[in-house]
Scaffold this active site. Sequence first.
Site, PDB file in Angstrom:
ATOM      1  N   MET A 208       0.851  -1.208   0.000  1.00 30.48           N
ATOM      2  CA  MET A 208       0.000   0.000   0.000  1.00 30.48           C
ATOM      3  C   MET A 208       0.879   1.248   0.000  1.00 30.48           C
ATOM      4  SD  MET A 208      -1.819   0.138   3.692  1.00 30.48           S
ATOM      5  CE  MET A 208      -1.005  -0.291   5.205  1.00 30.48           C
ATOM      6  N   HIS A 209       0.428   2.216  -0.764  1.00 31.32           N
ATOM      7  CA  HIS A 209       1.171   3.473  -0.843  1.00 31.32           C
ATOM      8  C   HIS A 209       0.263   4.624  -1.256  1.00 31.32           C
ATOM      9  CE1 HIS A 209       0.942   2.326  -5.066  1.00 31.32           C
ATOM     10  NE2 HIS A 209       1.092   3.597  -5.351  1.00 31.32           N
ATOM     11  N   ARG A 210      -0.991   4.325  -1.607  1.00 30.34           N
ATOM     12  CA  ARG A 210      -1.903   5.337  -2.135  1.00 30.34           C
ATOM     13  C   ARG A 210      -2.089   6.447  -1.092  1.00 30.34           C
ATOM     14  NH1 ARG A 210      -2.076   5.486  -6.975  1.00 30.34           N
ATOM     15  NH2 ARG A 210      -2.003   3.251  -7.165  1.00 30.34           N
ATOM     16  N   ASP A 286      -3.381  -1.559  -2.574  1.00 31.92           N
ATOM     17  CA  ASP A 286      -4.059  -0.403  -3.171  1.00 31.92           C
ATOM     18  C   ASP A 286      -3.317   0.022  -4.440  1.00 31.92           C
ATOM     19  OD1 ASP A 286      -1.808   0.961  -2.269  1.00 31.92           O
ATOM     20  OD2 ASP A 286      -2.865   2.056  -0.683  1.00 31.92           O
TER      21      ASP A 286
END
Length: 440
Positions: A208-210, A286
């Site tokens: 995840m990095h959004r 994500d």
Amino acid sequence: MKIATILGTRPEIIKMAPIIDEISNRGIDQIILHTGQHYDKEMSDNFFRDLEIPAPDYNIHVGSGTHGKQTGLMMQGIEEVLLEEKPDIVLVQGDTNAVLAGALVCAKLHIAVGHVEAGLRSFDMTMPEEINRMAADVCSTMYFIPTEQSAINLLAEGFSRENLLITGNTVVDACFRHLEIAKKRGFEEESLAELDIENMENILTLTMHRAENVDDKQRVTNIIGALKELRDMNIIFPIHPRTKNTLQNFGLFDELNDLEHVHIVKPIGYLDFLLLTSNSTLILTDSGGLQEEAITLNVPALTLRYNTERPETVTAGGNILVGSDKDVILENARKILSDEEFANAMKNAPNPYGQGDSAKLTVDAIEQYYQDGLLDIKAPEDIMSSFTRKMISIDEDITVKDFEAKEDALVHMVFDGDKMRFPADDLNLNGMMITYDKRE
Ligand code: UD1
Ligand code: UDP
């Protein structure tokens, strides 16, 4: 012909690699321009190594910063290089700030832009990526579109079908080619080799990095709440630098890292990552690219978002949107673990992103456009013809191409009952309702 490719982040390097390869194999002159948005070895250099593509000819080292600063510096650097190199076409990929900067600069310099992965829409204007991809589409000359659904998005925004080319997604090319290489090589990354992934059961790969997830403490807390309870899974989490920073700032990193069933590792190279995901029972992510890779590798995906610009993965049955809702994440993850029929249906979802020949189709089209003189962007020298948009129901066997020749028109939208179709040249329009632009 000279082709310039602009890239700047991990997914752009991965998805442009098959096209860069194809251009090299055909002996076409090319330059690669790195914006420097991703600069850690683990986010950039390792991908040039794993995907065996040449080092960039230029790196404008924009680094991290606010959107305005990053985009502005990129525009300045890209413009300098393009004025010097004068390519016939510039390729940009996806929806990062490089795409926005590259497409805007080219449009003003009258250099043709090829947007790879054009037409995707999340319909969420709070996402910086949605702005980037929409702006890039407005500035583009050639549109390399992964699916019919994305092509229809562009038609609905008023784009003419003429330059919309459905070419699949180059991520499939990259996956097919590199998974074989990865399997022969085995894990190289020490942290993964030590975990003995190949003999591990119930692997959940997490990325995840959004911004809308990791910059929001409540959302990250909810997601971590679900991870804590998934004790029957081995969670492998190659952590994006943005996420590591925010988890540390929120004071959540140690709490997550201390969980016995969670293994946080640094971002890993493409070959190791393909091996990891293909050995996984479930992908929780994500990431945009990972939603596509999951369906390509037949691994069920749960997407930590409330919308997706990859809706084909959801309708095909390989991907479920779970947002950042702890209960929804848990319910679906447990179902995939315990209900074989459910998990198999997700694994067997058909891949909407093509056969792995996307790079070939893309470069074929560029060569054709070049030969036909369609990459020369000039101010018009003739009085432009006007057209009237009309609607008609077709009750004869006639293809789009033949209809257009007969009517001196361009087909715009096609409705087959209540389903929209892309007006491909050879589509038989019998029984369909169409709108078309009639030249006057
Ligand atoms: C960018 C893209 C996003 C894409 C993602 C792929 C935009 C607007 N965002 O997001 O669409 O999905 O890349 O991974 O273009 N950092 C490092 N080292 C690096 C790069 C970044 O430490 O090599 C850290 C910095 O603290 C930086 C933060 O990560 O501020 C965010 O990086 P940035 O490039 O702004 O956006 P991404 O989240 O990577
Ligand atoms: N990826 C990788 N190593 C990792 C995490 C991801 O090689 O540790 C690859 C993954 O296979 C996919 C791409 O990175 O092809 C996705 O990049 P990211 O999630 O950063 O960006 P997005 O696709 O969301 O724009």
